[in-house]
Design an enzyme around this catalytic site. Structure first.
Site, mmCIF file in Angstrom:
data_model
loop_
_atom_site.group_PDB
_atom_site.id
_atom_site.type_symbol
_atom_site.label_atom_id
_atom_site.label_comp_id
_atom_site.label_asym_id
_atom_site.label_seq_id
_atom_site.Cartn_x
_atom_site.Cartn_y
_atom_site.Cartn_z
ATOM 1 N N GLU A 203 32.345 -40.296 -59.664
ATOM 2 C CA GLU A 203 33.616 -39.784 -60.174
ATOM 3 C C GLU A 203 34.205 -40.733 -61.206
ATOM 4 O O GLU A 203 35.320 -41.246 -61.032
ATOM 5 C CB GLU A 203 34.604 -39.554 -59.026
ATOM 6 C CG GLU A 203 34.210 -38.402 -58.132
ATOM 7 C CD GLU A 203 35.249 -38.075 -57.062
ATOM 8 O OE1 GLU A 203 36.023 -38.975 -56.703
ATOM 9 O OE2 GLU A 203 35.283 -36.927 -56.607
ATOM 10 N N GLU B 72 29.881 -32.432 -55.244
ATOM 11 C CA GLU B 72 30.497 -32.632 -53.922
ATOM 12 C C GLU B 72 31.352 -31.430 -53.591
ATOM 13 O O GLU B 72 32.185 -31.021 -54.398
ATOM 14 C CB GLU B 72 31.417 -33.864 -53.925
ATOM 15 C CG GLU B 72 30.711 -35.165 -54.127
ATOM 16 C CD GLU B 72 31.689 -36.334 -54.219
ATOM 17 O OE1 GLU B 72 32.779 -36.269 -53.638
ATOM 18 O OE2 GLU B 72 31.353 -37.306 -54.904
HETATM 19 C C1 GAL Z 1 35.271 -37.968 -53.386
HETATM 20 C C2 GAL Z 1 34.374 -39.140 -53.698
HETATM 21 C C3 GAL Z 1 33.413 -39.409 -52.573
HETATM 22 C C4 GAL Z 1 34.161 -39.465 -51.276
HETATM 23 C C5 GAL Z 1 34.930 -38.193 -51.090
HETATM 24 C C6 GAL Z 1 35.668 -38.142 -49.785
HETATM 25 O O1 GAL Z 1 36.339 -37.858 -54.277
HETATM 26 O O2 GAL Z 1 33.621 -38.900 -54.867
HETATM 27 O O3 GAL Z 1 32.744 -40.626 -52.817
HETATM 28 O O4 GAL Z 1 35.007 -40.560 -51.280
HETATM 29 O O5 GAL Z 1 35.850 -38.062 -52.128
HETATM 30 O O6 GAL Z 1 36.232 -36.872 -49.579
#
Ligand code: GAL
Length: 691
Positions: free
Chosen positions: A173, A335
């Site tokens: 990110e 994600e």
């Molecule tokens: C995202 C991040 C991940 C993890 C996740 C938790 O924003 O890229 O590494 O921290 O949140 O929900």
């Protein structure tokens, strides 16, 4: 004979182009591939095999390693340890799972930051970040940018030729790092020198005759303090451009390092948080494509109805899809939330079905893969209480895990029905572009004129209407081809060149339906107001003068009237004075300018131009204006209730219910329903194949 040669060379050309294109990584017939993050370093090695076997059994096709593992990969300076990763990759392969590898630059190990403390981000007050969290190294540290390449190169050398590895994710990110360290100041100066050439040109662009702001030399310029009142707005805007560029160019640097060692079968990307006021998304030219990350439930978005927060905001995935898709040939979602998260102010359970719904929405937006963060729920660390695909025991799938599994099964069914890339004609005819440039959002945030103004909310009013029409939407940049969109909305596009105004004029003259809204074209590309009657360069395009603009106090809203209905507003109003031939669709109702036009419409050449000179509270007026624009253009629209979203992709129709009521979807006759049934309850989906 000639014809044959021609068609053979055409075929060769097409296959050459295809082999160059990012599309080669994901054959269309596979539709979407599903994966899950796994952190081998978080678990005893004795359970890795059990976990990966389970992942494969649930239907996942790939996993994701090494995102925050620099300390494990290079435990001491120059001493690498890849053996554990070798074993983890071998196990993934044993169960048919492909692997995405990451560069771990979001988490430098402690030996690095202790030995080279200058890599840490310095805050405005002079304090430095420290080891113990993540994303504390500065993208503006020249040393860090170089030094990190060593570890990245080692990784790429080891796995760049490995068929089990499908691609690379850079950092995590990546975002703008605002750093006040010495390198950042120096790099900012160099960046400015490259941009402006001479200090005189910079002084002019930044309006430095104002308040004695003149610089004699680039060496005198610092990164602007955020906390200091009255800081030069042009300097601040350039600083955000610079900080974004630091992010984008660092990703490019990593990509170039990796590219030297990998085969053409591995791709390179990174995973952005969808933010609409940054420029680095889409700015790194070395990536094969872009991906985003998305969390839907974290106690903020209220969604539709009293418990809408359990499904999330209906447009949150929609807008990310439509924003990212035009930026690269293919997109992925790196994600997607599998259940409760730990980091929201309040972290509720998703409504049963919501996790599957989001996956379908990702699919509907054109993504080539969807991946979940994360397979196992962590037992310790900052992200304790975060759900995974598996429950805390690591043995039983969580409810969200089962929903992922269901989605995978459903996609496997769809794959059998894949025939082509068609979408229905009616849908295609509604294709709408939204011309957007993050520079405008930032500039307006720096210089808002009213606390009532919010750029993203303004854009959302139009976007929401378009989605309720069932229109496919692309967020486009001024460098892209706008001519293919029957309708183009240009919301609050404040800084505009004369060339762009001319391009928009041509767009409408050639048959396009152009909708421009408040603040558009009111400044030149340097962010200066025009030395002319207020906003004059757009007058000929919109068919009107703008007499003045007004901003109201929050406690005393005024109204705009359209078709006998009143719409309240406070944030921004422009009092228009149309030329002959321009129609007024709505008028201001109160105060000393009552009766004057607020929304106008005109024919221009073969197309039309609408100018919306007001930003209302609830977006109903904006909805009405767009409805009429489409009607006049002869484009048929749907009218889905709030929370119902329908999209088409690859010959499939997908209807999704983010609302709090059941909804009966009208499935086009002759279609074959493949998933669900037409009467969809909240968080349900129905998917059909078009004929
Ligand atoms: C995202 C991040 C991940 C993890 C996740 C938790 O924003 O890229 O590494 O921290 O949140 O929900």
């Amino acid at each position: 004979m000639k014809k044959m040669i021609l068609s053979i060379s055409l075929l060769l050309m097409v296959s050459f182009l295809y082999s160059q294109s990012a599309k080669r990584f994901y054959p269309a017939s596979e539709l979407i591939s599903v994966g899950a993050y796994y952190y081998p370093e978080h678990w005893d090695e004795s359970v890795w095999e059990r976990d990966l076997k389970q992942m494969a059994k649930m239907g996942f096709e790939f996993t994701h390693y090494g995102e925050f593992a620099w300390a494990q990969l290079e435990p001491e300076e120059g001493k690498y340890n890849f053996e554990w990763l070798d074993r983890a990759i071998a196990l993934a392969d044993k169960y048919g799972l492909k692997v995405i590898l990451c560069t771990s630059t979001a988490t430098p190990p402690v030996w690095l930051v202790r030995k080279y403390a200058e890599v840490l981000i310095t805050h405005e007050d002079g304090t430095r970040m420290d080891h113990g969290a993540r994303q504390h190294a500065s993208f503006s540290s020249t040393f860090y940018r170089e030094y990190s390449q060593k570890m990245i190169a080692e990784l790429a050398k080891r796995y760049g030729n490995d068929e089990r590895v499908i691609g690379w994710q850079l950092d995590n990110e990546p975002r703008m790092s605002i750093d006040y360290g010495p390198d950042a100041h120096e790099r900012f100066r160099v960046w400015l020198k490259e941009k402006y050439g001479t200090i005189e040109a910079l002084n002019k662009a930044w309006g430095n005759d104002f308040w004695s702001g003149l610089y004699n030399d680039f060496s005198q310029i610092n990164i602007p303090l955020h906390s200091q009142w009255g800081m030069n707005i042009h300097q601040r805007l350039d600083h955000t451009r610079f900080a974004d560029w630091e992010t984008a160019s660092f990703m490019d640097k990593q990509a170039r390092t990796i590219r030297k060692h990998i085969t053409r079968d591995q791709w390179i990307t990174t995973n952005y948080i969808p933010m609409y006021d940054v420029r680095y998304i889409g700015q790194s030219r070395e990536l094969d494509f872009v991906t985003y990350t998305r969390y839907m439930i974290y106690g903020e978005g209220l969604g539709v109805g009293r418990k809408g927060y359990r499904i999330g905001e209906p447009l949150r995935i929609a807008m990310a899809n439509d924003y990212f898709r035009p930026l690269s040939e293919i997109i992925g979602v790196m994600e997607l939330q599998p259940g409760q998260v730990n980091w929201g102010q309040i972290n509720p359970q998703p409504l049963p079905g919501a996790v599957r719904l989001w996956n379908w929405h990702v699919f509907a937006g054109g993504s080539k893969f969807t991946c979940t963060y994360r397979f196992r729920a962590p037992l310790y660390g900052y992200e304790q209480y975060h759900y995974g695909i598996m429950d805390f025991d690591g043995v039983r799938p969580s409810p969200g895990g089962l929903e992922f599994q269901q989605f995978i099964e459903e996609i496997n069914l769809l794959r059998k029905h894949f025939v082509g890339l068609d979408v229905p004609d009616e849908y295609r005819k509604r294709y709408t572009g939204v011309l957007f440039d993050p520079n405008n959002a930032i500039a307006m945030a720096h210089n808002p004129q009213t606390t009532e103004w919010h750029t993203e909310n303004h854009v959302l009013k139009y976007y929401k209407a378009l989605k309720s029409f069932g229109a496919p939407v692309d967020f486009v940049r001024d460098t892209m081809d706008i001519s293919k969109y029957p309708v183009l909305v240009v919301p609050a596009y404040q800084q505009m060149s004369l060339e762009l105004i001319e391009e928009l004029t041509n767009y409408a003259s050639n048959g396009g339906h152009l909708v421009m809204t408040v603040r558009t074209g009111h400044q030149d590309p340097y962010g200066h107001l025009w030395e002319a009657p207020y906003a004059q360069p757009i007058y000929n395009l919109i068919g009107s003068e703008i007499e003045f603009y007004d901003l109201l106090m929050p406690h005393a809203p005024d109204h705009v009237k359209m078709d006998g209905e009143l719409h309240s507003w406070t944030s921004w109003g422009e009092i228009l004075k149309p030329f002959t031939g321009t129609e007024a669709w709505a008028t201001f109702e109160d105060d000393f300018y009552a009766g004057k036009p607020a929304v106008i419409w005109r024919n221009l050449g073969r197309g039309t131009v609408t100018y919306v000179g007001v930003d209302t509270h609830d977006g109903q007026l904006e909805h009405k204006v767009l409805t009429r624009v489409f009607e006049r253009a002869g484009i048929k629209t749907e009218s889905y209730p709030e929370g119902i979203i329908v999209e088409y992709r690859d010959s499939f129709g997908i209807a999704m219910n983010y609302s709090d009521k059941n909804y009966a979807v009208k499935i086009p006759s002759g279609s074959q329903i493949l998933v669900g049934q037409p009467n969809i309850a909240p968080a349900e989906v129905v998917v059909w194949k078009i004929e």
